[in-house]
Write an enzyme that holds these catalytic residues in place. Structure first.
Site, PDB file in Angstrom:
ATOM      1  N   GLU A 495      32.423  31.133  37.680  1.00 24.60           N
ATOM      2  CA  GLU A 495      33.166  30.160  36.841  1.00 24.60           C
ATOM      3  C   GLU A 495      33.869  30.830  35.664  1.00 24.60           C
ATOM      4  OE1 GLU A 495      31.362  26.417  35.857  1.00 24.60           O
ATOM      5  OE2 GLU A 495      31.093  25.902  37.958  1.00 24.60           O
TER       6      GLU A 495
HETATM    7  C1  LIG Z   1      27.230  34.129  43.650  1.00 26.94           C
HETATM    8  C2  LIG Z   1      28.651  33.745  43.522  1.00 26.94           C
HETATM    9  C3  LIG Z   1      29.047  32.453  43.762  1.00 26.94           C
HETATM   10  C4  LIG Z   1      30.395  32.097  43.699  1.00 26.94           C
HETATM   11  N1  LIG Z   1      30.796  30.847  44.088  1.00 26.94           N
HETATM   12  C5  LIG Z   1      32.129  30.605  44.252  1.00 26.94           C
HETATM   13  C6  LIG Z   1      32.589  29.390  44.844  1.00 26.94           C
HETATM   14  O1  LIG Z   1      31.792  28.514  45.197  1.00 26.94           O
HETATM   15  N2  LIG Z   1      33.912  29.216  45.033  1.00 26.94           N
HETATM   16  C7  LIG Z   1      34.825  30.157  44.669  1.00 26.94           C
HETATM   17  O2  LIG Z   1      35.998  29.958  44.872  1.00 26.94           O
HETATM   18  N3  LIG Z   1      34.428  31.327  44.074  1.00 26.94           N
HETATM   19  C8  LIG Z   1      33.110  31.563  43.869  1.00 26.94           C
HETATM   20  N4  LIG Z   1      32.701  32.746  43.296  1.00 26.94           N
HETATM   21  C9  LIG Z   1      33.683  33.683  42.832  1.00 26.94           C
HETATM   22  C10 LIG Z   1      33.645  33.924  41.343  1.00 26.94           C
HETATM   23  O3  LIG Z   1      34.233  32.853  40.663  1.00 26.94           O
HETATM   24  C11 LIG Z   1      34.353  35.256  41.151  1.00 26.94           C
HETATM   25  O4  LIG Z   1      33.393  36.219  41.475  1.00 26.94           O
HETATM   26  C12 LIG Z   1      34.873  35.454  39.806  1.00 26.94           C
HETATM   27  O5  LIG Z   1      36.019  34.692  39.663  1.00 26.94           O
HETATM   28  C13 LIG Z   1      35.189  36.917  39.509  1.00 26.94           C
HETATM   29  O6  LIG Z   1      35.889  37.546  40.518  1.00 26.94           O
HETATM   30  P1  LIG Z   1      35.418  38.988  41.065  1.00 26.94           P
HETATM   31  O7  LIG Z   1      33.959  38.922  41.327  1.00 26.94           O
HETATM   32  O8  LIG Z   1      36.296  39.346  42.189  1.00 26.94           O
HETATM   33  O9  LIG Z   1      35.630  39.961  39.846  1.00 26.94           O
HETATM   34  P2  LIG Z   1      36.996  40.631  39.380  1.00 26.94           P
HETATM   35  O10 LIG Z   1      38.063  39.614  39.283  1.00 26.94           O
HETATM   36  O11 LIG Z   1      37.249  41.834  40.207  1.00 26.94           O
HETATM   37  O12 LIG Z   1      36.641  41.055  37.899  1.00 26.94           O
HETATM   38  C14 LIG Z   1      35.923  42.238  37.599  1.00 26.94           C
HETATM   39  C15 LIG Z   1      35.772  42.364  36.098  1.00 26.94           C
HETATM   40  O13 LIG Z   1      37.042  42.431  35.478  1.00 26.94           O
HETATM   41  C16 LIG Z   1      37.111  41.500  34.424  1.00 26.94           C
HETATM   42  N5  LIG Z   1      38.496  41.036  34.263  1.00 26.94           N
HETATM   43  C17 LIG Z   1      39.333  40.584  35.216  1.00 26.94           C
HETATM   44  N6  LIG Z   1      40.505  40.255  34.668  1.00 26.94           N
HETATM   45  C18 LIG Z   1      40.418  40.482  33.340  1.00 26.94           C
HETATM   46  C19 LIG Z   1      41.287  40.357  32.222  1.00 26.94           C
HETATM   47  N7  LIG Z   1      42.525  39.910  32.347  1.00 26.94           N
HETATM   48  N8  LIG Z   1      40.847  40.726  31.012  1.00 26.94           N
HETATM   49  C20 LIG Z   1      39.614  41.205  30.857  1.00 26.94           C
HETATM   50  N9  LIG Z   1      38.736  41.342  31.859  1.00 26.94           N
HETATM   51  C21 LIG Z   1      39.134  41.001  33.098  1.00 26.94           C
HETATM   52  C22 LIG Z   1      36.168  40.380  34.804  1.00 26.94           C
HETATM   53  O14 LIG Z   1      35.721  39.689  33.667  1.00 26.94           O
HETATM   54  C23 LIG Z   1      35.064  41.161  35.479  1.00 26.94           C
HETATM   55  O15 LIG Z   1      34.186  41.611  34.494  1.00 26.94           O
HETATM   56  C24 LIG Z   1      31.351  33.076  43.331  1.00 26.94           C
HETATM   57  C25 LIG Z   1      30.934  34.373  43.029  1.00 26.94           C
HETATM   58  C26 LIG Z   1      29.614  34.729  43.130  1.00 26.94           C
HETATM   59  C27 LIG Z   1      29.228  36.133  42.863  1.00 26.94           C
END
Ligand SMILES: Cc1cc2nc3c(=O)[nH]c(=O)nc-3n(C[C@H](O)[C@H](O)[C@H](O)COP(=O)(O)OP(=O)(O)OC[C@H]3O[C@@H](n4cnc5c(N)ncnc54)[C@H](O)[C@@H]3O)c2cc1C
Length: 819
Positions: A495
């Site tokens: 989220e």
């Molecule tokens: C257990 C679990 C349940 C989930 N459930 C759902 C679901 O039901 N539906 C759904 O659609 N998604 C779901 N997600 C997805 C979740 O919302 C994403 O994991 C999240 O949006 C982050 O994406 P990512 O893991 O690819 O990290 P990335 O986007 O690769 O981010 C990696 C890091 O970079 C940082 N970052 C990225 N952009 C910026 C910026 N501009 N400035 C500073 N920092 C930045 C982030 O904060 C993070 O620390 C789930 C994820 C998990 C792990």
């Protein structure tokens, strides 16, 4: 010379007064006229004065000579916003955050907001089905043996309506308030992460929420009753391998085309997607799917690129690949990938019907705030309530160096932090859910709550793990903390991952939405034309200048007067008055700093995330302090809780000061940083970290049974069964405290040589033999000892962790999962 000096003193005083009280321009003009009259009645000087005064006071003239030119420059430097950025900025509402951003929080307004309360029906649900569900959950069995909620628990969740808490009664849902929804998730989180998340997700941003706001009547009538009764298990799929935090960049797409649906040729879309991390995805029957919709043949629109679109897709649709699971840090809530290639579906599957094609991002942003205000803040609070109660109990039961570890200062320090976090988090949870119940969709506050509650949960579980030591590290049925520790990074990531939430969302969105003038200026510059734009910009911009001046002066005055003059509520608790003052002072300083940062760094502030992250920290501390103070007022000013408030508020004001110091030390314009430091800290950085004595008092509250401990952990599940790890811990805690006089007799007996410990013999028995305790006391002592030994026991397993036995059993008993 003396008269000139007196004039300067008066002039400075008048300037400070006018700025402090945000006097209107006409008052400044009168003051300037008085100043000029003191020196001269020269017609030339007065002529110049009249021209300047008229240019500033007559809006039409002011626009022509001043603000129209500023508007032209503003239009040139203000970057164009994409539609997705606009949707994100426009989403939700502002509430108390606007007061904090104003630099003059109206405490009376906040204290007049009634304390949120549960209805009798909601309380009955918590005492009935929620209590029952908690009792049914055995976290070790769920996470280790079943690796899922067992079928009977799934059925209970569906039958009792847990999946339809946000659905109105007319569709068969429970129609709970946000506070009740939060209370349910919180209680479940104190017992089983899998149960809490499985209940939380369908009630958060997903099919039900989107249908309620945007669904057609047909969609609502069909799906909402089925979702309410658990006949459909929903999930919402946005994230894809290439688009995580940057969710608006999803590569998943649909093409509008004709196709055959149920034997007829209809207008539909052929959708291709590849999603991952989707919670409840593996068992979902209804997939909420976000993808970009294109209409190359212009079948439904003049545009070919329609934008992000949300559809509801039954998972038994041919071509939908679903069912595989991820394994998120040993948590076993259902989570996994799903995909589809050229899956044909009718346009009617778009949430809201074909006219909502391309409006998906607006829909998602519009609905995000309410769910984000509840899900993670609440589950994190539940986790910390459990940590507070159980770690406190353990620290009393477990002794080392002949002392309960909770009484050793190092442990006490960590325990006190956990207890204070718990108070702040519950206060923030209730205030934020209460805002949702008032009809707010608090976009910025929900981001603050999400970030800080998950971070506080992470730091608290680290503290608690340190306190519990090896017992927390070795997993097994007797470990009540390890799974919570493993869970912490999940809450941080979902989220809105926390780094992004802190550095981009909280201040980025707050600076535009909560600021009294910035959005008006932007709209005037980008969305209005001609005289309307000029009038609106002129009004917003001149008010903005007054706002900056006023906040700067007030920050300085509060700085040199030790916050003495800073606003407080009329009827606030006297014992909190200095905290209200500190917060008002910090609010003025923050508002001034925010404006000067935007002015000094400009558009580059978006990339200066170390600065915007610290600005976000200050705003967040102000919100968390507000919630903490309000909680104390709402609960009837219970003095026993004061140590928690004192430690927490001191800690937060100190953190806010550190964040401001960090901004000033790293501010790109050094001259401006010097000016800002002089304005904000004219008498130095006066906020001090909380006293150790407060920390001790706070820790004490959870080391003894009593009303304060009950209040602090109210709403959590406490097992009454001594065969349950936490039930046994609770019983051992009560028995330990009750037995302390007996332990003291034994200790004294040993010390004075009235009895001698014999290897292998129970001390209690020897004490009885030596007439130091009675037979009843021995029974009580033996019960306490049995419980204590149970509590410190750590699980062990066969060499192969029982795998061979499990494989044998699996060969004859296929894995059964909920239908
Ligand atoms: C257990 C679990 C349940 C989930 N459930 C759902 C679901 O039901 N539906 C759904 O659609 N998604 C779901 N997600 C997805 C979740 O919302 C994403 O994991 C999240 O949006 C982050 O994406 P990512 O893991 O690819 O990290 P990335 O986007 O690769 O981010 C990696 C890091 O970079 C940082 N970052 C990225 N952009 C910026 C910026 N501009 N400035 C500073 N920092 C930045 C982030 O904060 C993070 O620390 C789930 C994820 C998990 C792990």
């Amino acid at each position: 010379m003396t008269t000139i000096f007196a004039f300067i003193v008066v002039a400075v005083a008048v300037f400070l007064l006018l700025a402090y009280f945000s006097a209107p321009l006409v008052a400044w003009t009168v003051a300037a006229a008085a100043g000029l009259a003191y020196f001269t009645f020269n017609p030339l000087a007065w002529g110049v004065f009249v021209v300047i005064a008229a240019s500033l006071n007559i809006p039409f003239v002011r626009r022509k000579v001043f603000t129209d030119h500023v508007l032209a420059i503003y239009r040139r430097i203000l970057p164009d916003m994409t539609q997705t950025e606009k949707d994100a900025i426009d989403a939700g509402t502002v509430w108390w955050d606007a007061d904090l951003f104003s630099g003059k929080p109206d405490w009376d307004k906040l204290l007049a907001v009634p304390a949120p309360r549960l209805s009798a029906e909601e309380q009955a649900f918590l005492d009935g089905p929620v209590e029952e569900l908690c009792a049914m959950c055995n976290d070790w069995q769920i996470t280790h043996e079943h690796q899922d909620l067992p079928p009977h628990i799934w059925q209970f969740i569906k039958d009792k309506g847990f999946l339809g808490m946000i659905i109105p009664k007319r569709y068969g849902g429970l129609e709970f308030s946000a506070l009740a929804h939060s209370a349910v998730v919180m209680k479940l989180s104190t017992r089983s992460g899998a149960a809490a998340i499985s209940v939380m997700v369908p009630n958060s941003l997903g099919p039900a929420e989107l249908l309620l706001h945007y669904g057609t009547d047909e969609q609502k009538n069909h799906y909402l009753p089925r979702l309410a009764k658990g006949l459909e298990v929903p999930c919402f799929a946005l994230t894809s391998p290439e688009a995580g935090s940057d969710a608006a960049s999803i590569p998943d797409y649909g093409i509008v085309c004709k196709g055959t649906w149920q034997g007829k040729e209809v207008l539909g879309m052929r959708v291709t997607w590849d999603k991952r991390y989707i919670t409840l995805g593996p068992i979902a029957t209804l997939l909420g799917l976000a993808f970009k919709l294109y209409d190359p043949d212009k079948l439904i629109s003049e545009k070919t690129d329609l934008g992000i679109t949300c559809a509801l897709v039954p998972t038994n649709t041919p071509g939908v690949n679903i069912g595989r699971r991820h394994f998120p840090l040993n948590q076993v809530f259902q989570n996994g990938p799903n995909s589809g290639k050229d899956v044909f579906m009718p346009l009617e599957w778009i949430i809201g019907g074909p006219e909502y094609a391309g409006k998906g991002w607006m829909m998602l942003m519009g609905c995000l705030a309410a769910g984000r205000a509840i899900s993670l803040p609440t589950s994190s609070t539940g986790g910390v309530k459990a940590l507070t109660r159980f770690t406190g109990a353990y620290a009393r039961v477990r002794s080392q160096f002949k002392t309960p570890i909770g009484k050793l200062e190092g442990v006490e320090e960590a325990l006190g932090r956990i207890a204070c976090n718990c108070y702040v988090m519950d206060a923030t949870r209730v205030m934020t859910a209460g805002a949702v119940d008032l009809g707010e969709k608090p976009a910025v506050l929900s981001a603050i709550a999400k970030y800080h509650m998950t971070e506080r949960a992470r730091s608290s579980v680290n503290d608690a793990m340190d306190i519990v030591g090896g017992k927390g590290i070795c997993l097994g049925p007797n470990n009540w903390i390890g799974r919570g520790y493993q869970m912490a990074p999940i809450a941080i990531t979902v989220e809105g991952a926390n780094i992004l939430t802190r550095t981009l969302i909280i201040f980025g969105q707050g600076a535009i939405r909560c600021h009294p003038y910035v959005l008006r200026e932007m709209r005037a510059a980008k969305e209005m034309q001609g005289a309307q734009a000029a009038r609106e910009f002129d009004d917003a911009f001149t008010s903005h200048i007054g706002h900056v001046l006023s906040n700067g002066v007030r920050a300085w005055v509060h700085g040199i007067t030790s916050s003495y003059l800073a606003p407080t509520p009329n009827n606030g608790a006297p014992e909190l008055m200095h905290y209200y003052r500190f917060t008002s002072r910090l609010s003025a300083a923050f508002a001034f700093l925010a404006d000067m940062s935007m002015m000094g760094i400009g558009g580059a502030l978006k990339r200066k995330e170390k600065i915007s992250g610290r600005l976000a920290d200050v705003l967040s501390m102000l919100y968390l302090i507000s919630a903490t103070l309000k909680r104390y007022e709402d609960q009837g000013r219970i003095k026993e809780d004061l140590p928690l408030i004192r430690w927490a508020v001191r800690d937060m004001t100190y953190h806010a000061q550190e964040a401001i110091d960090g901004i000033l030390s790293n501010f790109p314009l050094k001259w401006m940083a010097t000016l800002l430091r002089f304005t904000i800290f004219p008498a130095g950085m006066s906020f001090r970290p909380p006293l150790d004595a407060r920390n001790r008092d706070a820790a004490q509250l959870v080391l003894v049974p009593g009303a304060a401990r009950e209040r602090l952990t109210a709403g959590m599940y406490v097992s009454k069964s001594e065969s349950d790890a936490t039930g046994m811990l609770e019983a051992a805690f009560l028995a330990t405290v009750a037995c302390e006089p007996i332990d003291e007799k034994i200790r004294k007996g040993l010390k004075k040589g009235k009895m001698v410990a014999r290897p292998g013999a129970e001390l209690g028995v020897i004490a009885l033999e030596n007439n130091l305790i009675t037979a009843e006391e021995l029974t009580q002592w033996q019960r306490k000892e049995a419980l204590r030994k149970g509590v410190i026991k750590v699980d062990d397993f066969p060499q192969d962790f029982g795998r061979a036995q499990a494989l044998d059993a699996d060969a004859t008993r296929p894995f059964v999962r909920a239908a």
